[in-house]
Each structure stands twice: as structure tokens, then as C-alpha cells.
Write a protein that holds these residues in place. Structure first.
Motif, PDB file in Angstrom:
ATOM      1  N   ALA A 145       0.829  -1.028   0.132  1.00  0.00           N
ATOM      2  CA  ALA A 145       0.193  -0.270   0.206  1.00  0.00           C
ATOM      3  C   ALA A 145       1.136   1.152  -0.181  1.00  0.00           C
ATOM      4  CB  ALA A 145      -0.672  -0.002   1.363  1.00  0.00           C
ATOM      5  N   ASP A 146       2.078   0.973   0.946  1.00  0.00           N
ATOM      6  CA  ASP A 146       2.749   2.597   0.882  1.00  0.00           C
ATOM      7  C   ASP A 146       4.366   1.906   0.189  1.00  0.00           C
ATOM      8  OD1 ASP A 146       1.341   4.533   1.834  1.00  0.00           O
ATOM      9  OD2 ASP A 146       1.201   3.737   3.663  1.00  0.00           O
ATOM     10  N   GLY A 147       4.459   1.168   0.091  1.00  0.00           N
ATOM     11  CA  GLY A 147       5.914  -0.192   0.029  1.00  0.00           C
ATOM     12  C   GLY A 147       6.065  -0.357   0.666  1.00  0.00           C
ATOM     13  N   SER A 148       6.932  -1.807  -0.221  1.00  0.00           N
ATOM     14  CA  SER A 148       6.956  -2.835   1.686  1.00  0.00           C
ATOM     15  C   SER A 148       8.717  -3.649   0.696  1.00  0.00           C
ATOM     16  CB  SER A 148       6.219  -3.901   1.275  1.00  0.00           C
ATOM     17  OG  SER A 148       4.801  -3.751   1.987  1.00  0.00           O
ATOM     18  N   GLY A 149       9.676  -4.147   1.407  1.00  0.00           N
ATOM     19  CA  GLY A 149      10.795  -4.405   1.026  1.00  0.00           C
ATOM     20  C   GLY A 149      11.969  -3.709   0.851  1.00  0.00           C
ATOM     21  N   ARG A 199      15.512   0.503   3.369  1.00  0.00           N
ATOM     22  CA  ARG A 199      14.580  -0.410   3.884  1.00  0.00           C
ATOM     23  C   ARG A 199      13.276   0.238   4.160  1.00  0.00           C
ATOM     24  NH1 ARG A 199      15.759  -4.102   8.375  1.00  0.00           N
ATOM     25  NH2 ARG A 199      13.222  -5.046   9.158  1.00  0.00           N
ATOM     26  N   LEU A 200      12.494  -0.666   4.016  1.00  0.00           N
ATOM     27  CA  LEU A 200      10.680  -0.017   3.614  1.00  0.00           C
ATOM     28  C   LEU A 200      10.127  -0.685   4.755  1.00  0.00           C
ATOM     29  CD1 LEU A 200       9.877   0.390  -0.147  1.00  0.00           C
ATOM     30  CD2 LEU A 200      11.078   2.429   1.772  1.00  0.00           C
ATOM     31  N   MET A 201       8.851  -1.308   4.406  1.00  0.00           N
ATOM     32  CA  MET A 201       8.159  -2.086   5.820  1.00  0.00           C
ATOM     33  C   MET A 201       8.186  -3.452   5.686  1.00  0.00           C
ATOM     34  SD  MET A 201       5.632   1.108   5.970  1.00  0.00           S
ATOM     35  CE  MET A 201       4.354   0.387   7.112  1.00  0.00           C
ATOM     36  N   ASN A 202       7.909  -4.498   6.142  1.00  0.00           N
ATOM     37  CA  ASN A 202       7.931  -5.613   5.842  1.00  0.00           C
ATOM     38  C   ASN A 202       8.844  -6.133   5.569  1.00  0.00           C
ATOM     39  OD1 ASN A 202       4.998  -5.375   6.834  1.00  0.00           O
ATOM     40  ND2 ASN A 202       4.425  -4.705   4.943  1.00  0.00           N
ATOM     41  N   VAL A 203      10.214  -5.838   5.774  1.00  0.00           N
ATOM     42  CA  VAL A 203      11.339  -6.890   5.380  1.00  0.00           C
ATOM     43  C   VAL A 203      11.513  -7.818   5.985  1.00  0.00           C
ATOM     44  CG1 VAL A 203      13.832  -6.252   4.713  1.00  0.00           C
ATOM     45  CG2 VAL A 203      11.952  -4.188   4.776  1.00  0.00           C
ATOM     46  N   GLU A 204      11.673  -9.368   5.244  1.00  0.00           N
ATOM     47  CA  GLU A 204      12.426 -10.017   5.980  1.00  0.00           C
ATOM     48  C   GLU A 204      13.780 -10.155   6.743  1.00  0.00           C
ATOM     49  OE1 GLU A 204      10.608 -13.650   4.207  1.00  0.00           O
ATOM     50  OE2 GLU A 204       8.105 -12.845   4.104  1.00  0.00           O
ATOM     51  N   GLU A 205      14.422 -10.002   5.404  1.00  0.00           N
ATOM     52  CA  GLU A 205      16.196 -10.323   5.979  1.00  0.00           C
ATOM     53  C   GLU A 205      16.488  -8.419   5.941  1.00  0.00           C
ATOM     54  OE1 GLU A 205      17.465 -13.099   6.071  1.00  0.00           O
ATOM     55  OE2 GLU A 205      15.659 -14.109   4.931  1.00  0.00           O
ATOM     56  N   ASN A 206      17.483  -8.714   6.680  1.00  0.00           N
ATOM     57  CA  ASN A 206      18.466  -7.473   7.489  1.00  0.00           C
ATOM     58  C   ASN A 206      19.192  -7.150   6.433  1.00  0.00           C
ATOM     59  OD1 ASN A 206      16.420  -7.398   9.431  1.00  0.00           O
ATOM     60  ND2 ASN A 206      17.894  -8.270  11.043  1.00  0.00           N
ATOM     61  N   VAL A 207      19.619  -7.632   5.730  1.00  0.00           N
ATOM     62  CA  VAL A 207      20.797  -7.231   4.445  1.00  0.00           C
ATOM     63  C   VAL A 207      20.541  -7.720   3.189  1.00  0.00           C
ATOM     64  CG1 VAL A 207      23.265  -8.084   3.367  1.00  0.00           C
ATOM     65  CG2 VAL A 207      22.293  -8.634   6.228  1.00  0.00           C
ATOM     66  N   TYR A 208      20.516  -6.458   2.644  1.00  0.00           N
ATOM     67  CA  TYR A 208      20.466  -6.060   0.878  1.00  0.00           C
ATOM     68  C   TYR A 208      21.577  -6.188   0.303  1.00  0.00           C
ATOM     69  CZ  TYR A 208      18.557  -3.946  -3.357  1.00  0.00           C
ATOM     70  OH  TYR A 208      18.105  -3.922  -4.651  1.00  0.00           O
ATOM     71  N   THR A 209      22.311  -7.269  -0.895  1.00  0.00           N
ATOM     72  CA  THR A 209      23.114  -7.165  -1.545  1.00  0.00           C
ATOM     73  C   THR A 209      22.375  -5.558  -2.824  1.00  0.00           C
ATOM     74  OG1 THR A 209      23.718  -8.804  -1.005  1.00  0.00           O
ATOM     75  CG2 THR A 209      24.974  -8.143  -2.291  1.00  0.00           C
ATOM     76  N   ASP A 255      18.974  -2.898  10.724  1.00  0.00           N
ATOM     77  CA  ASP A 255      17.816  -3.598  11.048  1.00  0.00           C
ATOM     78  C   ASP A 255      16.458  -2.841  11.232  1.00  0.00           C
ATOM     79  OD1 ASP A 255      18.545  -2.126  13.014  1.00  0.00           O
ATOM     80  OD2 ASP A 255      19.596  -3.765  14.640  1.00  0.00           O
ATOM     81  N   THR A 256      16.489  -2.214  11.034  1.00  0.00           N
ATOM     82  CA  THR A 256      14.617  -1.073  11.484  1.00  0.00           C
ATOM     83  C   THR A 256      14.131  -0.630  10.356  1.00  0.00           C
ATOM     84  OG1 THR A 256      13.751  -0.186  13.206  1.00  0.00           O
ATOM     85  CG2 THR A 256      15.754   0.827  12.003  1.00  0.00           C
ATOM     86  N   ALA A 257      12.779  -0.277   9.751  1.00  0.00           N
ATOM     87  CA  ALA A 257      12.018   0.394   8.951  1.00  0.00           C
ATOM     88  C   ALA A 257      12.455   2.292   8.939  1.00  0.00           C
ATOM     89  CB  ALA A 257      10.626  -0.398   9.112  1.00  0.00           C
TER      90      ALA A 257
END
Length: 711
Positions: free
Chosen positions: A623-627, A647-657, A697-699
Motif C-alpha cells: 500500500a505504501d511501499g514494502s521490501g 529499507r521500507l516496510m515488511n522486510v524479512e531479511e536485514n541485509v540487502y546486497t 535492522d529497522t524499517a
């Protein structure tokens, strides 16, 4: 390096016309009085004449209820090359059914892109004609036959998809997504508010079987429609085939335009291109085309950092009302954080004798409000003494119910069904158009403005009607003509003036409107995380330096300050409401804000105007931007780059490559990461192959990565 070539081949005997832009080739032929699409290739190889399509019209024109896609005779064909290397072919056709001359100009603009414009002329000596509707571009692409039954497998497979902004409503601009085009089922999208937004007449077609992209935009600042049909022909015999038919058009009640005897009108301009690489390259080619051939820039093209006065001084929000003292405080704040232009927003006008200014109901009376007894001159003089440029907000196309203009000229408004639209002036009326233009010029000259901001906070839906010689003409077409003509003249008259297009946020983000301005307010929504998605999506349709993103008091309640500032410096930054006054300012907010403004001015802006853009996350769901969201900009020479990872909302992993896509793999880069401030060296190959691990580690947090090639 890709060689850009623009060529036109015309066989007048066979009435066959071929247009080449880099490796894209578009072919048309005039057969039995119809201008037909023959083919559209993306690999530079000319099709055989015997392979031409023979049944797909390249445009449609309906006049007084009669369709005129047929009955055309060749009058002339001429080519010319302009000063920037674009080659234009103008085909002149005369209709045997109606007294109409049609000039169709197809421009080869490089980067695989074309521009299509038309002029319709009424040849009658004494008869007015009514334009019922017109489709400036119809086409048929990707004629697939090879192994079709095996490759499709079954009817659940869609050979084509369309990418577009799927939301039409205010504050949801730039929500890009893909939609499959089912076989033998039409798909269409349109706007309905009397503006081109809050979506945009922009789309990307994708060939899911054979690959390739087709990108298209129409320059039209009112209602529009784009439609697609995957025509799957299978009668049990070979060969089976599937074509993708497309069309894009303005939409208005008929008659859209009454054309007087001898009069000629221009139709909306369409920009389209094809490539067979990847989505990034398709978008980058669009940006190159727009920057070279379409969009306006002033001087060196560097966008000024704007401080918008609205924030802690905003009428209607129980904030302190506009005053000379208050505006000077805003200038102090602007200087302290490194802004370069003070914009005075809504509420500076309207002598209504009330406490404060009712900004929406006093538009049209463009004279200083009671709270500014000395006018704006002391404010602008004070701002300039601090090294700031100045700008002014004006909603020139409206007049509020409490304005003297509305009282004196009730006939100047849009009318439909014997009632008038509130606030919306009818620029289809010559006297209204002349007044609006004269007020714009008067204000620019009076205050010696550096930037003029045009807003438009109204929805005229399907427009109004004006009586002309016993017929009723819809207002939309002439309204668009008027605003285009006004700002073409304003741009020529004031060549050093910055022009900001701000139509209720993202109400007019089509290239027709944007091309007449130097920056565009693509949305009024600045809150996290949706503001990231707006930037991400709108930077597909427009180069990021033309996209205005803002942060301040209204957007500050979600996401950390660094993240909010990362968004705006990846676009054209505007700030507002950072603090009520310098005395009340938190030192930390001043320091952080100034740090990122300096990063924008001294690093990003040095290559922003020519940056190659990579969308690592083209679709941002929710709705507003996830992942996660990631954008990468690389300088033309690949010596500098900047990337932002959110890092937006509803992210499962704390790391993005983040694996960089645009770097020189042979070079080494100095890398600096904010807000942590770490600095190190890495090779371009490693940054591209292995990437950087971004741990958040936080949205609603982010990191900004800046790269500079080392010697």
C-alpha cells in the motif's frame, strides 16, 4: 560506445516511408488511401517489403462523426535535419472525403526514439469542422509466429506485459507495476480528472517470449487513454501468429475542437522507442532522448536547492500567518541550511480583510495580502542580501470564490450544463487566456523572480463547453493549447527564469507540460515509505533532476532524518518547515540537513543532469511501499556514482546486497557511506560482481553510497 544514427528512406513511387533511430526502424506505407504500419524492428535490419503488414492503420481521425483513417492522397514528403542532429520527415496527406490536409512529422531522435506530431488543417473556405476524436499513434509490434504453439504452451501464458503507473489518485503517483495482456482480450488505462495525472500517459511494453521493450509517452496535459490488444490468430492452420496492437490518445467529449475554415491545429506529440536489451537500458534511452530533444533547462542546468516557506507558516493549518517578519525568518533558515532559493508559497495574496488568508478562495487576486503591508519587496531584498534567489507560487488558472476576479467576471469560469465549475478559469476564452498570461508576466517582472511556480489544484473532469456558431465545443483541447502557448512565450521572454510545474502535486507530469518547465512537483506526498516509491517510479518516466522531492514538518513523523534527506537529494531537493526559527532550531537537525545539501550540491549535482539511472527495484509493492528499494546514478564518464538503498516496510531479511550495474569494472573506486561515514577502496569489478552488503535492522532507514574513481 553506441553510434547514434538518424536516417529516413522514402520511396515516393511505392509510398513507403522508413524511419531509423539507432537500431530501431519504423516503417509505414500508404495503401488504398490508408497510412499503415508495416513493421517495427529493434535490431537495425530492414524488413522485406513482402513482409509488410497491410491491415494496421498508424493513426485514426474522426471528424464530425466520420472516421478518416482512409481516403488519403499523397501530397508531399520532405525531410530536414535540425541543429541537434534529429532528422524529421513530414508527410503531407489530403483527404478525399473531407476538406482536410494532414501533416504528419515523424522525427528520428537517436537512442532508438522517435517523436510523432501532426497538424490538421481545415481546407474549407466557409465550413467549420468538428474534431470528434483522434489517435495520434496506433501501432502493431512484435509479430510472433515461430514455434508459437510450443512457446505459448496454453492460453494461460501471456506473451506481452505492460508496465504503467497503476494508481490514478493524488498522493499515489509513480506506483509502477507490470500487468499481463491476455490473449484476445483488450486492456486499457485512462485518466478522468481533466489532467494527465495523478498517473501519466506513459507505458512500457515487454515482450515475454522474444524479449525487448517498447517505451511510449504522450505530451498531453488533460484526459488520455492507452489501450492494448494481443491479437492471437489461430484457425487450426499454420502459421499461427500473435501481434500486439497499441494506441494512445487524448480523451475529451466531442467535439474536442472546432476547426475554423483555413485554421490548422496541432495534435498531442507522442514519443516512442524500442530496444532489445534490458529495462535499465530502455529507461536510460528514454532519459537521453528527453534530455536531448524535449526538456527545457536554464543556464548550466544545475537545479537550485529550494527552501519552501510553507511549513511552520502555512495558512489553514493553525500556523502563524504570513508576514514580512516571518518570511525573513524563513530566509534565515534557508541560508543556514545551505538552500539557494526562497519560495514564497500559497497565502501571500488576497486582500479579504480576514484574520489570515483563505488561500484557496482568494486565488485570482494576485496582490499582497493584508499581512504584507509593504508588499514582498522587503522580503525578497532581504533574501537576496543573503545570497538567495527568490520564487513565487501562483495558481494562475483559478479564481477563488472570495476573489474580486470571481465577482467581476463570473463568465470567465468553465461552464457545463448551465452551471459553472468552482475556481477553474476557462482559458479557451481568448480574454481569459490573455488575462492569465498578462498576470504571470506582470508578477515575474514586478518581483524580478528567479523561479515561477505554477500550481493547479482543481479537477475539471470532462471539462466545460462553449458555444461557437451554434455548436458547442469542449474546453479541454483549447485549455491545453492555451497553457502550452502561454509558457512557451514566457520561457522565450524570460530565458533565465526557472519554471516549476506544480499541479496539485503530480497532476500534470506528462512530457507536454514538463517540457515547458525546468522542474516538476511530481507529488504532494513526502511521507515515508511512499515517498521512496514515488521517486523510484517517477524517475522512470522523467530524468531525476526534473523530479522535485521534498521533506519537512509534514513528512517528518516517519523514518529517520537521514533517510528523508537521502530521498530528496536523489531528486531535485526542496525543504520546508525544518524549524520554526533559527533560535528554536535543534543544532543536530541543522547539521545533518546542511551535510546532505552540501553532498547534493558538491557531489550529486555535478553529474545529476547527465546521470545514467539504474532501477534495482523497479516494482515496489504494498500500500505504501514494502521490501527494499535501491537506485543507482552513474556519471557519463563512470568516474562518479551515487546509490541509495532504503529499507521500507515488511522486510524479512536485514541485509540487502547492492550489486552496482554502471561502474567501470576496470577501475578502482573510493567509497563513502552515509550516515555511518565509513570510507574505503574497492575495485569496480568487485562492486559489480559481489556488491556491497547493506545491513539495516529497522524499517524506514537507508544508506547513501558515494563512489569516486581513483587515479
Amino acid at each position: 560506445m553506441t553510434v547514434q544514427s538518424n536516417v529516413i528512406f522514402a520511396d515516393l513511387e511505392k509510398k513507403r516511408f522508413q524511419y531509423g533511430s539507432n537500431l530501431a526502424i519504423y516503417t509505414e506505407t500508404l495503401v488504398d488511401g490508408r497510412l499503415l504500419v508495416c513493421g517495427f524492428q529493434d535490431n537495425g535490419i530492414t524488413i522485406y517489403e513482402l513482409s509488410d503488414l497491410k491491415d494496421k492503420s498508424s493513426f485514426d481521425l474522426v471528424v464530425d462523426g466520420e472516421s478518416l483513417y482512409f481516403g488519403w492522397e499523397l501530397e508531399d514528403f520532405v525531410t530536414q535535419e535540425d541543429e541537434i542532429g534529429n532528422v524529421h520527415g513530414t508527410l503531407t496527406l489530403k483527404n478525399s472525403i473531407k476538406p482536410i490536409l494532414l501533416k504528419i512529422t515523424t522525427s528520428c531522435c537517436g537512442f532508438g526514439f522517435f517523436k510523432r506530431s501532426m497538424v490538421i488543417k481545415n481546407l474549407s473556405d466557409d465550413e467549420m469542422i468538428g474534431l470528434t476524436s483522434m489517435t495520434p499513434l496506433k501501432s502493431c509490434i512484435w509479430n510472433i509466429t515461430d514455434n508459437l504453439a510450443d512457446n505459448l504452451r496454453d492460453y494461460s501464458i501471456s506473451p506481452y506485459s505492460v508496465g504503467r503507473f497503476k494508481d490514478l489518485y493524488w498522493s499515489h503517483e509513480g506506483n509502477f507495476d507490470w500487468q499481463d495482456i491476455p490473449l484476445n482480450t483488450g486492456v486499457f488505462f485512462q485518466s478522468t480528472f481533466g489532467m494527465s495525472g495523478h498517473s501519466s500517459p506513459f507505458f512500457i511494453l515487454r515482450n515475454n517470449l522474444n524479449g525487448g521493450y517498447f517505451v511510449c509517452q504522450m505530451g498531453w496535459s488533460s484526459n488520455w487513454k492507452m489501450a492494448f490488444f494481443a491479437d492471437y490468430f489461430n484457425d487450426g492452420r499454420l502459421p499461427m501468429k500473435v501481434n500486439l496492437n497499441l494506441e494512445i490518445m487524448p480523451v475529451t467529449p466531442a467535439p474536442a475542437r472546432l476547426i475554423a475554415p483555413g485554421e490548422a491545429i496541432e495534435t498531442p506529440v507522442v514519443h516512442f522507442g524500442m530496444s532489445h536489451t534490458d529495462l535499465d537500458t530502455a529507461i536510460q534511452s528514454l532519459h537521453l532522448h528527453l534530455r536531448k530533444s524535449v526538456l527545457r533547462q536554464v543556464g548550466d542546468g544545475l537545479q537550485p536547492v529550494i527552501y519552501n516557506q510553507a511549513g511552520y507558516m502555512q495558512p489553514g493549518f493553525k500556523q502563524p500567518q504570513m508576514s514580512e517578519e516571518g518570511l525573513k525568518r524563513e530566509a534565515d533558515i534557508a541560508e543556514a541550511i545551505g538552500a539557494e532559493l526562497l519560495m514564497v508559497d500559497a497565502g501571500w495574496y488576497g486582500k479579504n480583510g480576514q484574520e489570515g488568508t483563505d488561500w484557496g478562495n482568494t486565488t485570482g487576486d494576485w496582490f499582497p495580502a493584508d499581512g504584507l503591508p509593504n508588499d514582498l519587496f522587503p522580503v525578497f531584498e532581504y533574501a537576496r542580501s543573503k545570497g538567495l534567489k527568490v520564487g513565487l507560487w501562483v495558481e494562475a488558472e483559478t479564481a477563488g470564490s472570495k476573489s474580486k476576479l470571481a465577482e467581476e467576471h463570473p463568465d470567465w469560469f468553465l461552464h457545463k450544463y448551465d452551471s459553472k465549475f468552482d475556481r477553474v478559469l476557462d482559458l479557451a476564452k481568448p480574454q481569459v487566456k490573455a488575462f492569465v498570461e498578462s498576470e504571470i508576466v506582470r508578477l515575474i517582472e514586478k518581483y524580478e523572480l528567479d523561479m515561477f511556480r505554477l500550481d493547479y489544484n482543481s479537477s475539471s473532469n470532462d471539462g466545460g463547453f462553449n458555444e461557437q456558431d451554434g455548436r458547442y465545443e469542449n474546453t479541454h483541447w483549447k485549455q491545453v493549447e492555451a497553457i502550452y502557448e502561454i509558457f512557451e512565450r514566457v520561457g522565450r521572454r524570460f530565458p533565465n527564469l526557472q519554471l516549476e510545474n506544480c499541479a496539485s502535486g503530480g497532476g500534470r507530469t506528462d512530457v507536454g507540460m514538463v517540457s515547458r518547465f525546468t522542474t516538476t512537483w511530481v507529488s504532494d506526498w513526502f511521507k515515508m515509505p511512499r515517498t521512496v516509491r514515488i521517486l523510484n517510479g517517477m524517475s522512470m518516466a522523467l530524468p531525476p533532476e526534473y523530479i522535485n522531492r521534498s521533506t519537512g514538518i509534514e513528512s517528518s513523523y516517519a523514518g529517520n532524518l537521514d533517510t528523508q534527506l537521502h530521498v530528496i537529494i536523489m531528486a531535485h531537493p526542496t525543504l520546508f518547515g525544518i524549524t520554526p526559527s533559527l533560535e528554536q532550531a535543534n543544532p543536530a537537525i541543522k547539521a545533518v540537513t546542511r551535510k546532505y545539501i552540501e553532498i547534493y550540491k558538491n557531489f550529486i549535482r555535478t553529474f545529476h543532469r547527465t546521470a545514467t539511472v539504474y532501477h534495482h527495484t523497479p516494482v515496489i509493492p504494498g500500500a505504501d511501499g514494502s521490501g527494499w528499494a535501491a537506485l543507482e546514478y552513474v556519471s557519463e564518464d563512470r568516474k562518479k556514482a551515487v546509490a541509495a538503498v532504503f529499507r521500507l516496510m515488511n522486510v524479512e531479511e536485514n541485509v540487502y546486497t547492492l550489486k552496482f550495474r554502471g561502474l567501470n569494472k576496470k577501475a578502482s573506486y573510493h567509497v563513502k557511506v552515509e550516515p555511518e561515514g565509513s570510507e574505503f577502496m574497492l575495485h569496480g569489478y568487485a562492486l559489480s560482481r559481489d556488491g556491497l552488503e547493506i545491513k539495516l535492522d529497522t524499517a524506514l532507514t537507508s544508506q547513501l553510497i558515494m563512489l569516486t574513481e581513483t587515479e
